[in-house]
Design an enzyme around this catalytic site. Structure first.
Site, short mmCIF file in Angstrom:
data_model
loop_
_atom_site.label_atom_id
_atom_site.label_comp_id
_atom_site.label_asym_id
_atom_site.label_seq_id
_atom_site.Cartn_x
_atom_site.Cartn_y
_atom_site.Cartn_z
N LYS A 20 8.32 0.23 -7.02
CA LYS A 20 7.14 -0.57 -6.67
C LYS A 20 7.01 -1.79 -7.58
O LYS A 20 6.61 -2.87 -7.14
CB LYS A 20 5.88 0.29 -6.75
N VAL A 42 0.83 -1.20 0.00
CA VAL A 42 0.00 0.00 0.00
C VAL A 42 0.87 1.25 0.00
O VAL A 42 1.95 1.29 0.59
CB VAL A 42 -0.96 0.04 1.20
N ASP A 43 0.37 2.26 -0.70
CA ASP A 43 0.94 3.59 -0.63
C ASP A 43 0.63 4.17 0.74
O ASP A 43 -0.46 3.94 1.28
CB ASP A 43 0.28 4.46 -1.70
N LYS A 44 1.56 4.91 1.29
CA LYS A 44 1.30 5.54 2.60
C LYS A 44 0.27 6.65 2.47
O LYS A 44 -0.75 6.67 3.17
CB LYS A 44 2.59 6.10 3.19
N THR A 56 -1.55 -0.92 -4.26
CA THR A 56 -2.25 0.34 -4.41
C THR A 56 -1.31 1.37 -5.01
O THR A 56 -0.09 1.31 -4.83
CB THR A 56 -2.78 0.87 -3.07
#
Length: 828
Positions: free
Chosen positions: A556, A329-331, A573
């Site tokens: 990523k 996941v993206d922060k 994400t």
């Protein structure tokens, strides 16, 4: 920042779209004059309404197949062919009752399938309306984000990296690098300068600028070529599983049919008279209700997900979500609020806080709707510094680039041109010519703020062509979402560990990670170093890490590839254009609510709300659909073995067919309603990721099917010897018909649950379908259809009780014991 270019006033009644000449520059004033629009204010709502009536919405009308032709298509296919063959042979044999029954069943099945597909198409159309490209447009002097379908000629729009050009527009300011491969097939990017036209469907790779819409909808180049575009339909894992299953069922049924034919020939039975029943045996292996059941299940699942903020753009996404066992996941916007706020301004040397904020605001663009830019502009407005921005004229603006990690602008103030920039501290310090000792001092202060979870940027100002001077540091904070920690824990409990990926410094990432339960955050450099080594060290790092810091978008993709190489089904994400490769590579690519259009196009799932709540819903819904399909598979295997073996063995034992072709088809049709209703059943999603390695469940299905064959044949023997069925073939047909009917109803009630059948209550729809099937099937014998005479109520009650005890007591116990031994994780 606002521009000061003056243009003629608007006159909507005279506005006409410009001819979209791909590469012929046109003067900006001429373009605006011809379209009657003011660059500073854009169109008014009244002007928009007038132009929309003339030009329509910015969309291409989809050409749909005529409903009547789609309905006729229901009579083409393996299942339909089998029924149509039975009709032909029934006519040749003059079995008019069978002919009429099968014809009615074929027609009703086609109608039901057509209605369900129309409903599902309505759901998909609704989801597509929600999943649309947005555009930044200037209307009534305000920048706003609207669906691109609402654009009209004359709208002032802004394009940024990652945007899909929503309509043909002429560039008014800036220089853009665009990818036109979707239109031209050329992979080389094209440079677009002021006055040139950008075609709808192009992707902005670099640069940003404003433009005026000249053509919309089917008049655009993209609209004219839309009919050439075909949507890909990836093959689902479940399709391969069911195809293999159906092939084996055909082998089993064909083997039994061959045995019956050989024995019939030995006994002198006319082969021609056996053909309709043999076709019925083969039909029992055809998944007649599967397409409708799967369509209904997917439609219901999609509607439920849409209500919870999840739009599924690729059919395989829901299935893959059931098997997903790691989520990256993206922060920003997923774990955090994506609401950056300035928490501190630290001026350096002789600068003041106002100087730092003023320069930072000048290096920002409101039209971009970028969180960092908006934070600077909001703070400048709060401190009344924003008023001074109107006295400055913009000259050029260079947006943030992952390579140089800064934004930069040249503006004119009091007759002088100045250069302002903001960005990563080390980048700005190097641009200002600071030496290493000075940079190390600044980095130490950045580290100090990072331990508090703050992100630090530097701001600089200087002459247009000279070396700028660093003015100060600005700290920003994006607080974690209140539900992030609990949702990460919930995903972990479902067997889906979360790995946070962020471009922030390691100290900031660790601070945020600690707050949400992700303690082991590593620099992405550690992953790259391990990748260069041999052995499984890379996999060990991925297994132990809760996330990586200092991640560039292209990193990523590397993380996804390594996880997949380790055997994981990966969810990812992302929001930016550079996230697209990772989103496409992941089995479940998830574009967050703030994602660019390119990211949404690459993803298989689009979230309409921030946070992890929607991802949790996606996992649960995917596993629910998986359970529905698995229930169908277990039912199909056991029921096919029961029906085919029962008819074949009974024929070999008695020398006659114990059930007619029409009675068997009535039975299949009645039970189809229950099969379709399985898509609405209330199930308990698994606490662990699912897998299509279902050999254990297949073994359970085969044993249950064979058990029912033994039980039903025992009941036929009782009827043959005690109820006089040996001398009454019609009564024998009704007796066997009711056996298969009640066994089908009660076995469906048992198979829907992996544990004891009473562990969870079935849905109301399934209960109604099962009851209605049992009642309707029984009534067919009471009205004494040809070949199905009514039986004494004692016999009917005995069959009902025998089937209930066999399925819900004996077979249910066999099911539970076998599943515990062969598939222990399914009853956790």
């Amino acid at each position: 920042m606002k521009t000061t270019l003056k243009t003629p006033g608007s006159n909507p009644s005279q506005a006409k779209p410009l001819a979209a000449k791909e590469s012929t520059p046109t003067s900006v004033p001429d373009s605006l004059t011809e379209l009657h629009v003011n660059l500073n204010t854009g169109l008014t709502q009244l002007e928009v309404s007038i132009r929309r009536k003339e030009h329509g919405y910015n969309e291409v009308t989809e050409q749909k197949e005529h409903p009547f032709l789609k309905f006729l298509g229901k009579f083409w296919g393996l299942s339909a062919w089998m029924l149509e063959l039975i009709i032909v042979f029934s006519a040749l044999l003059r079995h008019y009752t069978d002919l009429m029954v099968v014809s009615v069943l074929l027609l009703i099945n086609a109608i039901l399938s057509f209605i369900q597909e129309r409903r599902a198409a309505g759901v998909v159309a609704t989801l597509r309306r929600r999943l649309q490209v947005n555009a930044r447009v200037l209307r009534d002097s305000n920048w706003q984000v609207i669906p691109s379908r609402e654009l009209v000629p004359g709208d002032i729009v802004r394009a940024r990296p990652g945007d899909i050009i929503p309509a043909d527009f002429r560039l008014l300011t800036g220089t853009l690098t665009v990818d036109q491969s979707a239109l031209t097939g050329e992979s080389k990017n094209a440079e677009k300068t002021t006055g040139e036209v950008l075609s709808s469907g192009s992707i902005v790779r670099r640069g940003e600028g404003n433009g005026v819409v000249v053509l919309t909808g089917s008049k655009t180049l993209f609209g004219r070529t839309t009919q050439l575009v075909q949507m890909a339909s990836p093959k689902l894992h479940i399709e391969a599983v069911i195809s293999k299953l159906v092939r084996w069922l055909f082998v089993i049924v064909a083997s039994l049919a061959t045995l019956v034919i050989i024995v019939s020939l030995i006994r002198g039975t006319p082969l021609f008279g056996m053909i309709p029943l043999l076709l019925v045996l083969l039909t029992s292996a055809v998944p007649m209700a599967l397409p409708v059941m799967f369509t209904v299940s997917m439609a219901i699942g999609s509607k439920q997900l849409a209500k919870r903020g999840v739009l599924v753009t690729r059919l395989s996404a829901t299935e893959d979500a059931a098997t997903m066992n790691v989520l990256c996941v993206d922060k920003t916007g997923t774990i955090t609020m994506n609401q950056l706020a300035i928490t501190g301004v630290i001026p350096l040397d002789s600068a003041a806080e106002a100087d730092v904020l003023f320069a930072g605001a000048l290096a920002s663009q409101e039209a971009n709707q970028d969180p960092i830019d908006l934070a600077f502009l909001a703070e400048a407005k709060k401190r009344h510094i924003f008023d001074n921005l109107a006295k400055v004229s913009p000259v050029s603006f260079f947006p943030f680039d992952a390579k140089n990690r800064r934004t930069e602008a040249v503006v004119e103030q009091n007759g002088n041109r100045i250069r302002v920039m903001k960005g990563a501290v080390q980048t700005i310090a190097e641009a200002c010519g600071l030496l290493l000792p000075a940079i190390e001092v600044l980095e130490a202060r950045v580290s100090e703020f990072a331990f508090k979870g703050y992100r630090t940027l530097a701001v600089a100002r200087g002459p247009e062509t000279g070396t700028p001077r660093i003015l100060g540091l600005v700290t920003l904070y994006d607080p974690p979402r209140q539900d992030a920690k609990s949702l990460i824990t919930a995903l972990h409990d479902l067997g889906v560990p979360v790995k946070m990926l962020t471009g922030d410094a390691l100290a900031v990432a660790k601070e945020i990670g600690q707050g949400v339960g992700l303690s082991n955050i590593l620099p992405v450099a550690a992953l790259k170093a391990a990748s260069a080594q041999t052995g499984n060290k890379t996999f060990d790092i991925l297994a132990n890490a809760d996330g990586f810091a200092e991640v560039f978008p292209e990193d990523k993709y590397l993380v996804v590839k390594h996880l997949q190489a380790a055997g994981h089904v990966v969810g990812m994400t992302g929001d930016g254009v550079n996230d697209a490769p990772a989103l496409r590579q992941a089995e479940v690519g998830i574009a967050v609510s703030s994602a660019t259009d390119v990211a949404k196009g690459a993803a298989s799932v689009v979230l309409t709300e921030p946070g992890l709540t929607n991802i949790l819903a996606l996992v649960e819904q995917g596993r629910t659909i998986y359970q529905h399909v698995l229930t169908w598979i277990i039912n199909k295997i056991s029921q096919t073995i029961l029906k085919a073996s029962f008819v074949a063995i009974a024929f070999l034992a008695t020398g006659q067919f114990v059930i007619t072709a029409s009675a068997m088809l009535l039975l299949v049709f009645v039970m189809d309603f229950a099969t379709i209703a399985l898509a609405t059943d209330r199930v308990r999603p698994s606490k662990k990721p699912e897998t299509w390695a279902i050999g254990g469940f297949v073994a359970v299905s085969v044993v249950l099917g064979l058990a029912m064959v033994v039980e039903t044949l025992m009941l036929v023997w009782i009827g043959w010897s005690r109820f006089g069925l040996a001398t009454d073939s019609n009564a024998l047909c009704s007796f066997c018909y009711l056996i298969l009917l009640y066994f089908g109803v009660f076995s469906s009630l048992s198979r829907r649950e992996r544990r004891w059948f009473w562990s969870t209550a079935p849905s109301k729809t399934l209960i109604v379908a099962l009851v209605a099937g049992a009642v309707a099937g029984t009534i067919l014998t009471l009205v004494e259809l040809p070949g199905l005479p009514s039986l004494p109520w004692e016999q009917m009650l005995a069959i009902f009780a025998y089937a209930m005890v066999s399925c819900l007591v004996v077979n249910d116990a066999v099911k539970v014991i076998m599943i515990k031994r062969l598939v222990p994780t399914s009853v956790a």
